[in-house]
Motif scaffolding. Sequence first.
Motif, PDB file in Angstrom:
ATOM      1  N   UNK A  91       0.852  -1.189   0.000  1.00 55.92           N
ATOM      2  CA  UNK A  91       0.000   0.000   0.000  1.00 55.92           C
ATOM      3  C   UNK A  91       0.884   1.234   0.000  1.00 55.92           C
ATOM      4  N   UNK A  92       0.915   1.965  -1.118  1.00 51.15           N
ATOM      5  CA  UNK A  92       1.782   3.129  -1.288  1.00 51.15           C
ATOM      6  C   UNK A  92       3.229   2.799  -0.888  1.00 51.15           C
ATOM      7  N   UNK A  93       3.692   1.629  -1.329  1.00 56.60           N
ATOM      8  CA  UNK A  93       5.070   1.159  -1.142  1.00 56.60           C
ATOM      9  C   UNK A  93       5.429   0.961   0.327  1.00 56.60           C
ATOM     10  N   UNK A  94       4.435   0.694   1.177  1.00 59.04           N
ATOM     11  CA  UNK A  94       4.693   0.360   2.574  1.00 59.04           C
ATOM     12  C   UNK A  94       4.033  -0.969   2.883  1.00 59.04           C
ATOM     13  N   UNK A  95       4.714  -1.783   3.689  1.00 59.09           N
ATOM     14  CA  UNK A  95       4.180  -3.079   4.107  1.00 59.09           C
ATOM     15  C   UNK A  95       3.513  -2.901   5.462  1.00 59.09           C
ATOM     16  N   UNK A 137      -8.624   0.729   6.851  1.00 54.74           N
ATOM     17  CA  UNK A 137      -7.419   0.722   6.002  1.00 54.74           C
ATOM     18  C   UNK A 137      -6.390   1.717   6.527  1.00 54.74           C
ATOM     19  N   UNK A 138      -5.120   1.510   6.207  1.00 56.37           N
ATOM     20  CA  UNK A 138      -4.097   2.482   6.619  1.00 56.37           C
ATOM     21  C   UNK A 138      -4.355   3.836   5.977  1.00 56.37           C
ATOM     22  N   UNK A 139      -3.981   4.922   6.642  1.00 60.20           N
ATOM     23  CA  UNK A 139      -4.156   6.251   6.036  1.00 60.20           C
ATOM     24  C   UNK A 139      -3.287   6.397   4.790  1.00 60.20           C
ATOM     25  N   UNK A 140      -3.813   7.078   3.810  1.00 62.50           N
ATOM     26  CA  UNK A 140      -3.095   7.255   2.552  1.00 62.50           C
ATOM     27  C   UNK A 140      -2.728   8.716   2.347  1.00 62.50           C
TER      28      UNK A 140
END
Length: 396
Positions: A1-5, A21-24
């Motif tokens: 997700x946006x190059x983060x695991x 979901x994680x914040x974007x």
Amino acid sequence: FQHMVWLFPGGNLEQALQAPPPPSVPEYDLGFQMSPAVRDMPVDWPILVSNICDPDHGLFAHQAKPFDMYSASPEFPMQVTEDFPNSGKGYVIKSKVDASDKLLEVDQTWRDDTKQQKKVKKQHEQKQKGDAPWATSSLFLPNHLQLKRVDKSTNTTNFVSIFYICPVGVGRSRFMSAGLAKKAPPRWMTKLFLDNFLDQDTYLLATQQKYILEQEAKDVKEIMSQSNSGPSSSFDPLTATMQTRRNMFCLCSPTERFGAKIEQFWDSTLLKSPNRIPRLLQLQSAGAFASTPSREFVLDRKAQNLDIVPDSQDVVRNCKRISFAGKFLGIAALVTKFALKSTTPQRNAALALTCGASFLASWAAKKVEKEYHYKYTDEMRRKDMNKIPKDIWVDK
């Protein structure tokens, strides 16, 4: 997700899919480049988050004038809103204020400086026209922050500062930050800037931490004692709240409308943080809050970045190679110059240029390598403090 695991430690895949979901970062999906940096810090994560969200400190601790764009004043009040996304499972605090000088404007009016007076006049004209962008802060609690200046007419920005402050224990955090821009600088350059920036107030936070965590431990004991002496004789951290920060802090700046909500969140939720209570009480019993660690420990860049980041290790390795090669080539050029019995002016100039460039490259590489080790002494701090009356807040 946006190059983060992202890892979900709270259960199985089905439960993970039901979690928010994680914040974007919207600008990342628009093609902005990211230049990240990481550093482990011996500071509690709520203290770090609150510090980042406090622009008032930036003028004095960092002598950084852009912080004033995010601060507030009676003339430029801060708008603070709360949002509860993902069906109420998330909590986001947002602030926005005109990106104009506030504290600096007071300083400018006190100085007998025509240039500063013109700046104040221009700022008032901008306010009347509404030309100043918004300085916005979006805190996705408990640990993600986005800072940016947004054009009021287009709702766009050219640069975003983002932070993920990850707890790795009571009094310890992993500080992950990045700058997003259409053309971002290389990671090693971001890292060098960030380390010099963080060193300016991290030790200040460490001196503050012992008092906050000591009081938090006392309050936890008091809450547990009261719960165990009641009719039900049970302590439930999921329903209990503290008053630690409410009782300790005096928040009276116009900017602290934002900070007050953050401190209220910590008082309401920290008892629910997994394993925080037993570890907090264990550290208090061991005397961990009786004294402040040394400056060398708190600001140890090697342990906090170099030892854990492969990119940094590559930079230091390359610096050592460049330093060695530069010295070798410089010495070789000197030997060649004096060994030749007959030579031309052009050859002498070439050898002199090679010698100078080689030693300069060696010196620069050594300089960069030192940036990955302890650097910010108390003497350097005192020099920085001397900049305050010169550039930030004039002595009257």
